[in-house]
Design an enzyme around this catalytic site. Sequence first.
Site, mmCIF file in Angstrom:
data_model
loop_
_atom_site.group_PDB
_atom_site.id
_atom_site.type_symbol
_atom_site.label_atom_id
_atom_site.label_comp_id
_atom_site.label_asym_id
_atom_site.label_seq_id
_atom_site.Cartn_x
_atom_site.Cartn_y
_atom_site.Cartn_z
ATOM 1 N N TYR A 161 12.786 -3.270 6.405
ATOM 2 C CA TYR A 161 11.430 -2.735 6.250
ATOM 3 C C TYR A 161 10.419 -3.729 6.818
ATOM 4 O O TYR A 161 9.541 -3.377 7.609
ATOM 5 C CB TYR A 161 11.151 -2.463 4.772
ATOM 6 C CG TYR A 161 9.773 -1.898 4.490
ATOM 7 C CD1 TYR A 161 9.546 -0.530 4.533
ATOM 8 C CD2 TYR A 161 8.716 -2.737 4.167
ATOM 9 C CE1 TYR A 161 8.286 -0.011 4.270
ATOM 10 C CE2 TYR A 161 7.458 -2.226 3.892
ATOM 11 C CZ TYR A 161 7.247 -0.866 3.945
ATOM 12 O OH TYR A 161 5.997 -0.361 3.679
ATOM 13 N N ASP A 199 -16.792 27.334 7.113
ATOM 14 C CA ASP A 199 -15.383 27.415 7.479
ATOM 15 C C ASP A 199 -14.703 26.079 7.167
ATOM 16 O O ASP A 199 -15.076 25.056 7.741
ATOM 17 C CB ASP A 199 -15.248 27.722 8.960
ATOM 18 C CG ASP A 199 -13.800 27.825 9.419
ATOM 19 O OD1 ASP A 199 -12.900 27.722 8.553
ATOM 20 O OD2 ASP A 199 -13.590 27.988 10.628
ATOM 21 N N ALA A 250 -0.363 1.487 -5.847
ATOM 22 C CA ALA A 250 0.110 2.450 -6.851
ATOM 23 C C ALA A 250 0.082 3.854 -6.249
ATOM 24 O O ALA A 250 -0.804 4.656 -6.513
ATOM 25 C CB ALA A 250 -0.747 2.375 -8.110
ATOM 26 N N THR A 251 1.060 4.147 -5.415
ATOM 27 C CA THR A 251 1.178 5.454 -4.769
ATOM 28 C C THR A 251 2.570 6.010 -5.064
ATOM 29 O O THR A 251 3.290 5.484 -5.902
ATOM 30 C CB THR A 251 0.963 5.327 -3.251
ATOM 31 O OG1 THR A 251 2.039 4.553 -2.705
ATOM 32 C CG2 THR A 251 -0.367 4.636 -2.942
ATOM 33 N N LYS A 253 7.799 -3.405 10.063
ATOM 34 C CA LYS A 253 6.368 -3.645 9.929
ATOM 35 C C LYS A 253 5.907 -4.778 10.831
ATOM 36 O O LYS A 253 4.791 -4.753 11.367
ATOM 37 C CB LYS A 253 6.026 -3.943 8.471
ATOM 38 C CG LYS A 253 6.169 -2.730 7.550
ATOM 39 C CD LYS A 253 5.287 -1.585 8.002
ATOM 40 C CE LYS A 253 5.274 -0.446 6.993
ATOM 41 N NZ LYS A 253 4.426 0.689 7.457
ATOM 42 N N SER A 265 2.188 -3.948 6.585
ATOM 43 C CA SER A 265 2.443 -4.436 5.234
ATOM 44 C C SER A 265 2.486 -5.950 5.248
ATOM 45 O O SER A 265 2.808 -6.563 6.282
ATOM 46 C CB SER A 265 3.785 -3.884 4.719
ATOM 47 O OG SER A 265 4.156 -4.512 3.497
ATOM 48 N N ASN A 268 -0.028 6.172 9.408
ATOM 49 C CA ASN A 268 0.163 5.818 8.001
ATOM 50 C C ASN A 268 1.500 6.277 7.437
ATOM 51 O O ASN A 268 1.957 5.749 6.425
ATOM 52 C CB ASN A 268 -0.983 6.415 7.175
ATOM 53 C CG ASN A 268 -0.737 6.321 5.686
ATOM 54 O OD1 ASN A 268 -0.816 5.250 5.087
ATOM 55 N ND2 ASN A 268 -0.417 7.464 5.059
#
Length: 265
Positions: free
Chosen positions: A155, A55, A189-190, A159, A145, A93
Site C-alpha cells: 500500500y 435541475d 474515520a471513513t 502511494k 498517504s 481519490n
Amino acid sequence: MTRTALITGASAGLGTEFARQLAALGMRVVLVARDAERLDRLAAELGAAPGAGADPGERAEVLVADLTTEAGLERVAARLSDPDRPIDLLINNAGFGVFESFERSSIADERRMHELLSWAPLRLAHAAIPGMLERGEGWILTVASVAAFTPTGTYGAAKAAVVSLSRSLNARYRRRGVRVTALCPGLLATEFHERMGEDHLPQLPRIAWADTARVAREGLRAVHAGRAVHVSDWRYRLAVPLTRILPDRVLERMTTTNAQESGRA
C-alpha cells in the site's frame, strides 16, 4: 464561468467531502464511483443545496465506473479529455487496501490495488493534462498517504508512486498553468477500514484520527496554491520528518503490520 471538478471515489468518505465542499464553492462536480445508488443520492443532495439550479444536473453529474477495469477507467478518461465539457480540477481519490500480509495476500488483489492507487491516477492525469495545457490552467489533486514515507508494505509503495508522479508533473507543468498535488493524510474515520471488517479496525485513541472535513479543505488549498506534496493534519506533519532520520527497521516496528493502518478511504 462555472468550473467543473471530477472526483473519483466520490460515493463515500473523503470523496464525498470533496464533492460537498466544492459544490458549496459553486463548482459543478462529476461524481465517479461504482455505487450508482450512492452517487445518485449525493447528486440529489448537492442539487438541492442552497444556490443550486432547478435541475440537479446543473450542480452534479453521475458517472458510474469501476476504475479497476479497463472499460471503466477508459470511460472516465474519455470524460476528462472531452473538449466540449472541460474538467478544471481532477481529484484522484478512489482506493482500497489489502489487509493480508504480503506472503499471504492474493496476487490478484495486490494487482487490483496497485492499478487503482497508482495506475489509475497516472492514466487519468494523462487524459486530463493536454486539455488543461491547451486552456492554460488546471488542477490535479491525488490522495496519497503518509504511508508513502514509511515501510508499510505494498500500500505504501503504491502511494509513494503517486507522490513521485505528482512532484514530477507539478515541476513540469506548473509554469504552464497546471498544478499537481499529492495530498498525504493519515488515519481518517471513513469506511476504509470498515470494508475490511471490524477485526481490522485500528484500536487507536481518538486523537490519532484526523478530521475528514479539515483534510479535504487542506487538500483543496494545497492544490490551489500549487504545492507538490501536502501532508495533512499537524500531527502527521510533525511525524513525517522522523521518517527521514529513523532506520527502516525502527519505522517498520512503529508502523502497523500492514499499510492500511496508515491508510484512508
